[in-house]
Design an enzyme around this catalytic site. Structure first.
Site, PDB file in Angstrom:
ATOM      1  N   CYS A 176      -3.971   2.532  -0.910  1.00 14.50           N
ATOM      2  CA  CYS A 176      -4.272   3.391  -0.094  1.00 14.50           C
ATOM      3  C   CYS A 176      -5.632   4.271  -1.372  1.00 14.50           C
ATOM      4  CB  CYS A 176      -3.730   4.558   0.281  1.00 14.50           C
ATOM      5  SG  CYS A 176      -2.184   4.321   1.807  1.00 14.50           S
TER       6      CYS A 176
ATOM      7  N   CYS B 141      -2.136  -2.673   1.786  1.00 15.14           N
ATOM      8  CA  CYS B 141      -1.765  -2.531   0.561  1.00 15.14           C
ATOM      9  C   CYS B 141      -1.203  -3.527  -0.478  1.00 15.14           C
ATOM     10  CB  CYS B 141      -0.044  -1.353  -0.226  1.00 15.14           C
ATOM     11  SG  CYS B 141      -0.933  -0.542   1.537  1.00 15.14           S
TER      12      CYS B 141
ATOM     13  N   ASP C  51       4.359   2.872   4.350  1.00 13.29           N
ATOM     14  CA  ASP C  51       4.378   4.101   3.829  1.00 13.29           C
ATOM     15  C   ASP C  51       3.495   4.372   5.324  1.00 13.29           C
ATOM     16  OD1 ASP C  51       6.157   4.095   1.957  1.00 13.29           O
ATOM     17  OD2 ASP C  51       5.145   5.806   1.405  1.00 13.29           O
TER      18      ASP C  51
ATOM     19  N   CYS D 162       1.706  -1.348  -2.475  1.00 13.73           N
ATOM     20  CA  CYS D 162       2.246   0.245  -2.146  1.00 13.73           C
ATOM     21  C   CYS D 162       3.508   0.961  -3.146  1.00 13.73           C
ATOM     22  CB  CYS D 162       3.137  -0.386  -0.131  1.00 13.73           C
ATOM     23  SG  CYS D 162       3.005   1.006   0.588  1.00 13.73           S
ATOM     24  N   ASP D 163       3.361   1.757  -2.340  1.00 12.83           N
ATOM     25  CA  ASP D 163       4.049   3.631  -3.478  1.00 12.83           C
ATOM     26  C   ASP D 163       4.902   2.661  -3.772  1.00 12.83           C
ATOM     27  OD1 ASP D 163       1.832   4.473  -1.854  1.00 12.83           O
ATOM     28  OD2 ASP D 163       2.970   6.016  -0.425  1.00 12.83           O
ATOM     29  N   LYS D 164       6.264   2.587  -3.074  1.00  7.79           N
ATOM     30  CA  LYS D 164       7.604   2.354  -3.865  1.00  7.79           C
ATOM     31  C   LYS D 164       7.600   1.102  -4.428  1.00  7.79           C
ATOM     32  CE  LYS D 164       8.305   5.607  -1.408  1.00  7.79           C
ATOM     33  NZ  LYS D 164       6.956   5.677  -0.980  1.00  7.79           N
TER      34      LYS D 164
ATOM     35  N   GLU E 120       8.988  10.650   4.449  1.00 11.47           N
ATOM     36  CA  GLU E 120       7.505  11.310   4.005  1.00 11.47           C
ATOM     37  C   GLU E 120       6.959  12.464   5.617  1.00 11.47           C
ATOM     38  OE1 GLU E 120       5.005   9.266   1.832  1.00 11.47           O
ATOM     39  OE2 GLU E 120       5.417   9.145   0.896  1.00 11.47           O
TER      40      GLU E 120
ATOM     41  N   SER F 268       3.704  12.724   1.440  1.00  7.24           N
ATOM     42  CA  SER F 268       2.616  11.714   0.945  1.00  7.24           C
ATOM     43  C   SER F 268       1.401  12.493  -0.090  1.00  7.24           C
ATOM     44  CB  SER F 268       2.207  11.015   2.029  1.00  7.24           C
ATOM     45  OG  SER F 268       0.651  10.938   1.684  1.00  7.24           O
TER      46      SER F 268
END
Length: 566
Positions: free
Chosen positions: A204, A59, A91, A132-134, A454, A480
């Protein structure tokens, strides 16, 4: 009188002059010269280039290379870049393990780290590279706290993998695990899919949390319009990074700050973008947190009001057919923005860091002829957005249900109560969940987890086992963005802090009614109170370290799960 070796202060050095200018700052300059900076470098505005590079995932993997190009842009525009690095937690890698507890906590650590480095080194501006997400909301939270000129640039989405003639993502890998547990996929099939699903660098590919938040930041205006959407390995990403570096210098010279970009109107627009794309429910947490950092009033019920009037116009997986690289090829976020602006569903007035209004960006959209990713707003994929907020005697402070990708609006069934994600996953693997059940996973909230894990490990296993259309799942944890099916998360108050979900018992009838915006258990208020009167919280899972600190400071999910001073 001997001429001073120190040139005149650049007026754009509003902060860094205190660190670099004049005879008294010679020790600081000596240290900086030891890293290779010259007098000429130090006479220019200092711009931080923050990366969240880490080798634990694809990511964020390209960020060190991209940072080189951002710095080129900063230098070309008359600034001096200084690179810094902070952490990230994958994640996808940590999902289903104790390590997943670190994911949401990392949002606060990343925001704290960027904030501290920027304050500690008197940056005049900053560019944050995220993946990545956070890392995405964390960077905005840091910018909000600092309120110095800056922007956030997404390092781009991963390309889809190819398997048996079709595009695949990490979501498919999680779901084949459930199929393997159900006996419908072999270990060899699992291995074949895992080996091709992630073909290189990038976050992702579906409209999971990373791409949802990337889109939200584009619409919010804190990311340069159109640049986030350039995929990670696309040849245009280098130019996007140079442009971001040049742009931040314009923001520095004009003293354009995040508080001037991120307004309540801009936040409402971002929420509408999440709803219209069938995006991740994690956006609720993250946009609430960003608003809190800026002191902007935003409540969980605002998400329901906006989603209720916003149709889904983007066919993006997991609720639709396409991935982020397809969206870029179709013309990008601006095409979706144009549909929503033309329908009066977005406020066109908020400005982007690139200087244009949202309305101007929408008007300049270039749609690829024949694209099928974005549909006309008058012929939407769904008349209302991809999430809703529910309340009721199980969640008096609110919870979030994901609606994209399925038509189910009502489920009534017996509670199957599990005290952790691992217990629920084990039950799914042993085929102990039956059609009609309501899987309940509690003590996984922000404080109780801690870290609000998640539940993709469980939800994907349910889908892979072939019962995803026949059961519901509720939790005080999170989902997620790859989760699909009738799932409710963020139940507040959480079980660990005495929320009614702690009073649920095996076999209680749970009613999940989307149209009534209600999540309830068919038990009287007096009975719930009686059960809670004899309840006590379990012992904390951690008593030292970062997770213990987080558990003591974190707010409710209905407030964005932000950490607040005691």
């Amino acid at each position: 009188m001997t001429a001073s070796p120190y040139g005149p202060t650049d007026p754009a050095k509003r902060r860094s002059a205190a660190m670099t200018d004049g005879p008294d700052r010679a020790p600081a300059r000596a240290m900086l010269k030891g890293t290779g900076f010259t007098d000429e470098d130090l006479a220019r505005p200092i711009v931080g280039v923050a990366t969240t590079w880490i080798e634990t995932m694809p990511c964020n993997l390209n960020q060190r290379e991209l940072a080189v190009h951002v710095k080129r842009g900063v230098r070309a525009a008359g600034g001096t870049p200084m690179e810094l690095n902070t952490i990230s937690v994958s994640d996808g890698v940590s999902m289903g393990t104790e390590g997943m507890r670190a994911s949401l906590v990392s949002r606060e650590v990343i925001a704290d780290s960027i904030e501290l480095a920027a304050r500690g080194h008197s940056f005049d501006g900053i560019v944050c590279l995220v993946g990545c997400d956070k890392t995405i909301p964390a960077a905005v939270m840091a910018l909000a706290r600092l309120d110095i000129p800056g922007l956030v640039l997404y390092n781009g989405s991963i390309a889809p993998g190819r398997h048996k003639g079709r595009n695949v993502t990490i979501q498919d890998v999680f779901e084949v695990v459930g199929a393997h547990a159900a006996g419908t996929a072999t270990a060899e099939e699992v291995h074949a899919l895992e080996s091709v699903a992630c073909p290189g660098a990038g976050a992702c590919g579906g409209q999971f949390t990373a791409n949802t938040m990337s889109m939200a930041l584009d619409i919010l205006g804190i990311s340069p319009a159109g640049l986030n959407g350039v995929p990670a390995m696309h040849p245009g990403k280098e130019a996007a990074c140079v442009a971001a570096g040049e742009l931040v210098m314009r923001l520095v010279r004009d003293d354009v700050r995040p508080s001037q970009i991120i307004t309540r109107q801009a936040l409402d627009n971002a929420i509408a973008g999440v709803a219209a794309s069938g995006g991740s429910t994690n956006a609720v947490l993250h946009l609430l947190a960003i608003a809190w950092e800026l002191g902007i009033e935003l409540a969980i019920d605002d998400f329901d009001a906006i989603a209720s009037r916003t149709p889904i116009v983007a066919s993006l997986t997991p609720g639709g057919e396409y991935v982020a690289t397809d969206l870029h090829a179709a013309g990008g976020v601006a095409v979706m923005t144009r549909e929503l602006v033309d329908a009066g569903l977005l406020d066109p007035s908020p400005r982007n860091v690139d200087g244009r209004s949202l309305g101007e960006i929408a008007a300049d959209a270039h749609e690829t002829p024949g694209q099928k990713v974005i549909v006309p707003v008058d012929d939407p994929l769904s008349p209302t957005g991809g999430l809703a907020i529910l309340r009721g005697n199980l969640s008096p402070d609110g919870c979030v249900v994901k609606l994209a990708g399925h038509e189910r609006r009502l489920h009534v069934g017996p509670a199957r109560v599990f005290e952790s994600e691992e217990d629920a996953f084990a039950a799914v693997k042993r085929n102990l969940i039956e059609p009609g059940d309501v899987v309940v996973i509690r003590y996984e909230g922000p404080a109780g987890g801690p870290g609000m894990r998640e539940m993709l490990h469980v939800t994907a296993a349910i889908a892979g086992a072939g019962i995803g259309d026949d059961v519901a799942l509720i939790t005080d944890g999170r989902f997620s963005g790859a989760t699909h099916g009738l799932m409710v998360g963020h139940i507040s108050p959480e079980a660990f802090r005495g929320g009614p979900i702690a009073a649920l018992r095996e076999g209680d009838t749970v009613v999940l009614d989307v149209d009534a915006r209600e999540l309830r258990v068919e038990v009287s208020d007096d009975e719930i109170a009686a059960r809670l009167s004899t309840w006590s919280p379990p012992a904390p899972r951690y008593t030292r370290g970062v997770l213990a600190k987080y558990a003591s400071l974190v707010s409710s999910a209905s407030e964005g799960a932000v950490t607040k001073p005691i």
